[in-house]
Design a protein around this motif. Structure first.
Motif, mmCIF file in Angstrom:
data_model
loop_
_atom_site.group_PDB
_atom_site.id
_atom_site.type_symbol
_atom_site.label_atom_id
_atom_site.label_comp_id
_atom_site.label_asym_id
_atom_site.label_seq_id
_atom_site.Cartn_x
_atom_site.Cartn_y
_atom_site.Cartn_z
ATOM 1 N N SER A 139 49.256 57.817 70.254
ATOM 2 C CA SER A 139 48.034 56.940 69.267
ATOM 3 C C SER A 139 48.858 56.203 68.226
ATOM 4 O O SER A 139 48.129 55.309 67.607
ATOM 5 C CB SER A 139 46.915 57.736 69.048
ATOM 6 O OG SER A 139 47.268 58.492 67.966
ATOM 7 N N GLY A 140 49.988 56.563 67.664
ATOM 8 C CA GLY A 140 50.795 56.102 66.641
ATOM 9 C C GLY A 140 50.863 54.732 66.820
ATOM 10 O O GLY A 140 51.242 53.931 66.051
ATOM 11 N N PHE A 147 50.421 48.619 66.419
ATOM 12 C CA PHE A 147 51.039 47.654 67.213
ATOM 13 C C PHE A 147 49.979 46.908 67.992
ATOM 14 O O PHE A 147 50.025 45.856 68.214
ATOM 15 C CB PHE A 147 52.303 48.018 67.828
ATOM 16 C CG PHE A 147 53.370 48.649 66.942
ATOM 17 C CD1 PHE A 147 53.863 47.630 66.056
ATOM 18 C CD2 PHE A 147 53.753 50.010 67.058
ATOM 19 C CE1 PHE A 147 54.903 48.314 65.212
ATOM 20 C CE2 PHE A 147 54.710 50.196 66.260
ATOM 21 C CZ PHE A 147 55.406 49.264 65.052
ATOM 22 N N THR A 148 49.123 47.755 68.721
ATOM 23 C CA THR A 148 48.224 47.168 69.559
ATOM 24 C C THR A 148 47.094 46.470 68.912
ATOM 25 O O THR A 148 46.930 45.271 69.242
ATOM 26 C CB THR A 148 47.479 48.272 70.396
ATOM 27 O OG1 THR A 148 48.315 48.998 71.050
ATOM 28 C CG2 THR A 148 46.287 47.967 71.325
ATOM 29 N N MET A 149 46.913 46.946 67.607
ATOM 30 C CA MET A 149 45.938 46.120 66.538
ATOM 31 C C MET A 149 46.512 44.923 66.269
ATOM 32 O O MET A 149 45.903 43.695 66.296
ATOM 33 C CB MET A 149 45.530 46.934 65.699
ATOM 34 C CG MET A 149 44.492 47.998 66.065
ATOM 35 S SD MET A 149 43.688 48.752 64.690
ATOM 36 C CE MET A 149 44.718 49.893 64.286
ATOM 37 N N LYS A 150 48.014 45.016 66.125
ATOM 38 C CA LYS A 150 48.708 43.872 65.439
ATOM 39 C C LYS A 150 48.525 42.584 66.464
ATOM 40 O O LYS A 150 48.764 41.536 65.930
ATOM 41 C CB LYS A 150 50.201 44.247 65.251
ATOM 42 C CG LYS A 150 50.799 43.248 64.503
ATOM 43 C CD LYS A 150 50.361 42.805 62.931
ATOM 44 C CE LYS A 150 51.343 41.672 62.849
ATOM 45 N NZ LYS A 150 50.793 40.958 61.691
ATOM 46 N N GLY A 154 49.960 53.834 54.965
ATOM 47 C CA GLY A 154 49.056 54.067 56.262
ATOM 48 C C GLY A 154 49.363 53.380 57.409
ATOM 49 O O GLY A 154 50.806 53.474 57.939
ATOM 50 N N ALA A 155 48.423 52.693 58.041
ATOM 51 C CA ALA A 155 48.705 52.202 59.444
ATOM 52 C C ALA A 155 49.649 50.905 59.472
ATOM 53 O O ALA A 155 50.369 50.534 60.341
ATOM 54 C CB ALA A 155 47.550 51.819 60.143
ATOM 55 N N ILE A 156 49.891 50.480 58.004
ATOM 56 C CA ILE A 156 50.815 49.420 58.044
ATOM 57 C C ILE A 156 52.378 49.546 57.740
ATOM 58 O O ILE A 156 52.887 48.711 57.867
ATOM 59 C CB ILE A 156 50.232 48.059 57.098
ATOM 60 C CG1 ILE A 156 50.165 48.767 55.696
ATOM 61 C CG2 ILE A 156 49.008 47.642 57.311
ATOM 62 C CD1 ILE A 156 49.740 47.902 54.696
#
Lengths: 458, 356
Positions: free
Chosen positions: A33-34, A38-41, A249-251
């Motif tokens: 899930s990490g 990249f999927t969101m990007k 965080g996620a970025i």
């Protein structure tokens, strides 16, 4: 008996190994899930939105995980009390991960990510069930087995899995994207865990289940967390430390790939080499110091060290490196220094917090600490996303993001946290804040007992 | 019976997954372990989009560096190999030609005519994308005391290949070391040219500041002479959106015949680290049907940056075998667990319950 059961005083070591394999398989799912950043990007550019979506995890910790844990203590079904939550969670996580690489636009992808966060929290009873199976006497060695396996899956994840995201495989007449491979490998691990739970784990009904809670409701529970003034200093302490632990965080992965132009395989190399150094040098070294140093000194070194290395890293990249782009070796070096400082404060923090919690308020304090931690983390994660977006809008060419500017926000939060800690320390010195968790346990020495005062009864 | 069924679920799934991994990697495994080895080369790159593809077969790069003291360096490369290079002085001094060794960023020669920083900048501008060129220029602009710092980079890429192909054949013909299509055949793609020119200029700090640090001052992209607007203002291999798949084309010689073939591994977002354009690779082919071949990445020698080499090596190995490995690992996980559960059924250990 080949079916693993709860409620045993001693269990076979083979059960422990099976449970640890299951725990690691679940962590592998988490690692898969990490790649969600990249999927969101692929569909979302704004770091603020990416971090906001991922910070929902903290909200669901409060809204989903906490009630699930609460009710799993108080219900009983023919399948057990924790297992139903876990199996439902795993089945849904499997479906969600299966669909994720197929999402063709931002909205379905965001819905799938949110569902992932929700159902991961539904399965938060997993750890409780594992701990219910492994008796306290066997938990030490079980942790060691788990830590050994964990290092193995870090290597697997960093070297083999992480770098596959962009790959495309044309084999056996099919085309498989690396993104799908990672998430579907996660699905396979989820299926493994689900089948393990369905076929090989059985819950035995505890002799006495706690009675259902009838009073107060959510509002009552919430107000009780803050009603006790004795706990306020502890909340301040935790608030400060969470501020100081603000991360990108996620970025964070986007800084390395999008801004500094490294590949995802380079990112894996960074994690792998850094992890090895951490495991073989840093952690043993900290262990040596941990036994010889005063906890408060360690905490101080950790706090100041983290702030110092963050500033040093920022200055080094922004003002010393001519192209403002560190090499992987430089990233590993600073990463290890920050990790070392972080471990100093981390080791000292937990006992330090409990020095200020009266024993009769441990439960309330734990709930309150979770609440303060979650809310602060949510604020800082969203804050850093907004900061990077705004900073980039002002100082970067259109459409480009300076993820590294997030370090300024981290340094700022760290400095504010340090300020609060200094205030806390001063209040302790003045005697306004007292270590109630320690003082109420001090045995009264007979020679120092005040005449006429009866010794407290134990 | 119920117990046996219960215990056979995990071994069955495990075996199924192992068979699935072998089926998935059957062709590559067969060629790798039973095929004939040959030395190969990555000779082209297909940029596969949803409805059409372009294929690069040659890349010519022309670079012009303007230095702070007015000197200029010009260099021309074909497929990343230097053709000509020269140092032109601002005054009347005669220009000096440079050798490939003079431009080598890893050269340790003490009497090298160009500084190590400058050689690195040239290499970055030649091989790198727009971001790498910007970093290089930024690096140079900070050497304020150096009169030989680079102020401006003018880069022109001339890409030869085949554009707008509806389908790229899996196996292609080779002629004189180049991919060749029979032009007389109907529907056969015609060769074309793409020219990309990008100018990065740091000579006017006020203009850079006004554009929030953006140093690209000019960008042109022409395909067969017609203007083209790419997804990103960058070089040919970096101007694509994420969805474009980069598939290497490799060539090798089998039974005296040169063969070119698409790799079975592609990558989104840019070419893979491990299979670099125009570099050597290892090929294993079926001697009875030489067009059946698989390429294996060659990470090359460690050239100082061992972490970068390690990444390339891992990408080569796991880009090739990662999917097969992961399916097999999952199967092994099921089999490993089933061994433990079966052992527990055959020889159970002592369990002490909290209550009976």
């Amino acid at each position: 008996m080949f079916v693993i059961e709860t409620q045993h005083k001693k269990i076979p070591w083979r059960w422990v190994i099976l449970l640890n394999i299951m725990v690691q398989a679940r962590i592998l799912v988490l690692f898969a899930s990490g790649s969600m950043t990249f999927t969101m990007k692929k569909f979302i550019d704004s770091p603020a939105i990416i971090n906001s979506i991922m910070s929902l995890d903290i909200l669901f910790n409060l809204l989903i995980a906490a009630p699930c844990l609460y009710y799993s203590d108080r219900i009983w079904t023919r399948f057990g009390r924790r297992k139903p939550f876990i199996v439902v969670s795993f089945l849904m996580l499997g479906v969600v991960l299966l669909l994720l690489p197929l999402a063709a636009s931002a909205i379905p992808m965001a819905v799938i990510v949110v569902l992932w966060l929700i159902f991961w929290d539904v399965g938060s009873t997993f750890d409780a069930l594992v701990m219910e199976i492994i008796p306290p006497e066997q938990r030490g060695r079980s942790s060691a087995i788990g830590a050994w396996m964990f290092n193995g899956i870090i290597i697997l994840s960093a070297v083999v899995i992480g770098g596959r995201f962009d790959d495309v495989f044309h084999s056996a007449g099919f085309t498989l994207s690396g993104e799908a491979l990672i998430y579907w490998w996660g699905v396979a691990c989820v299926i493994f865990c689900t089948l393990m739970f369905i076929f090989f784990v059985r819950e035995r009904k505890p002799l006495g289940l706690p009675p259902p809670d009838h009073g107060g409701g959510v509002k009552g529970a919430f107000t009780s967390l803050f009603a006790e003034k004795a706990l306020w200093p502890v909340y301040l302490l935790v608030f400060s430390t969470v501020l100081m632990q603000t991360g990108l965080g996620a970025i964070d992965p986007l800084l390395m790939t999008d801004q500094w132009g490294y590949s995802k395989q380079d990112m894996g190399t960074n994690i792998f080499v850094g992890g090895m150094i951490n495991m073989l040098i840093v952690i043993p070294l900290i262990g040596v110091f941990a036994d010889k140093m005063n906890r408060l000194t360690m905490f101080g070194i950790g706090v100041v060290g983290t702030l110092f290395f963050q500033i040093a890293y920022y200055v080094y990249i922004q003002f010393i490196l001519p192209d403002r782009r560190p090499s992987i070796a430089e990233m590993i070096l600073f990463g290890q220094m920050l990790s070392m400082a972080g471990q100093f404060s981390g080791i000292a923090l937990q006992p330090l917090i409990f020095e200020y919690i009266p024993r009769d308020q441990m439960g309330t304090a734990q709930a309150g600490l979770n609440f303060v931690r979650s809310v602060t983390r949510m604020i800082t994660l969203n804050g850093i996303g907004l900061w990077v977006t705004t900073y980039s809008k002002w100082f970067m060419p259109e459409g480009k993001y300076d993820y590294f500017s997030g370090y300024l926000f981290m340094i700022l939060m760290n400095a504010i946290g340090c300020g609060f800690l200094l205030y806390f320390g001063r209040q302790v010195r003045r005697g306004i804040i007292q270590p109630l968790g320690v003082t109420e346990f001090d045995p009264v020495d007979e020679t120092q007992a005040i005449p006429g005062n009866p010794a407290p009864k134990v | 019976m119920k117990r046996i069924l219960h215990l056979s679920i995990f071994p069955a799934i495990g075996l199924l997954l192992l068979v699935a991994s072998l089926w998935w990697g059957k062709r590559e495994l067969r060629l790798r372990f039973q095929g004939e080895p040959a030395n190969g080369q990555v000779v082209g790159m297909v940029l596969q989009r949803s409805d059409h593809a372009d294929m690069l077969t040659e890349i010519n790069t022309r670079l012009e560096f303007s230095l702070a003291n007015g000197d200029r360096i010009e260099a021309a490369f074909r497929n990343y190999v230097m053709l000509t290079a020269g140092y032109h002085f601002a005054g009347n001094e005669e220009s000096r030609s440079l050798t490939a060794e003079d431009l080598n960023p890893n050269s340790s020669a003490a009497d090298a005519p160009l500084s190590a920083t400058l050689r690195r900048t040239i290499d970055d501008a030649m091989r790198g994308d727009g971001a790498r060129t910007r970093w290089a220029l930024q690096r140079e602009s900070r050497l304020t005391g150096d009169p030989k710092r680079v102020m401006k980079i003018d880069k022109t890429e001339t890409v030869r290949g085949y554009f707008d192909m509806p389908v790229v054949p899996l196996v292609m013909e080779m002629k004189d070391g180049e991919i060749h299509f029979d032009g007389t055949r109907a529907g056969s793609p015609a060769p074309g040219t793409a020219v990309i020119r990008a100018v990065f200029d740091m000579s006017d700090p006020a203009a850079i500041e006004a554009k929030n640090g953006e140093s690209m001052t000019r960008y042109e992209y022409l395909i067969n002479g017609r203007p083209h607007t790419p997804a990103k203002k960058d070089g040919f291999l970096n101007a694509e959106p994420y969805t474009t798949e980069f598939i290497p084309v490799f060539s090798f010689e089998a039974n005296g015949i040169q063969v070119a073939r698409l790799s079975h591994i592609g990558r989104h977002g840019g070419p893979t680290l491990a299979l670099r354009l125009f570099e050597k690779c290892k090929v294993y082919y079926d001697p009875e049907q030489p067009t059946e071949a698989v390429l294996i990445a060659d990470a090359g020698k460690i050239d100082g940056d061992w972490l970068g080499w390690f990444s390339r090596y891992c990408e080569g190995v796991f880009g090739q075998w990662g999917s097969t490995t992961l399916i097999a690992l999952n199967g092994l996980m099921f089999l490993g667990v089933s061994l433990i559960t079966i052992s527990l059924a055959i020889k159970p250990s002592k369990v002490i319950p909290v209550y009976y």
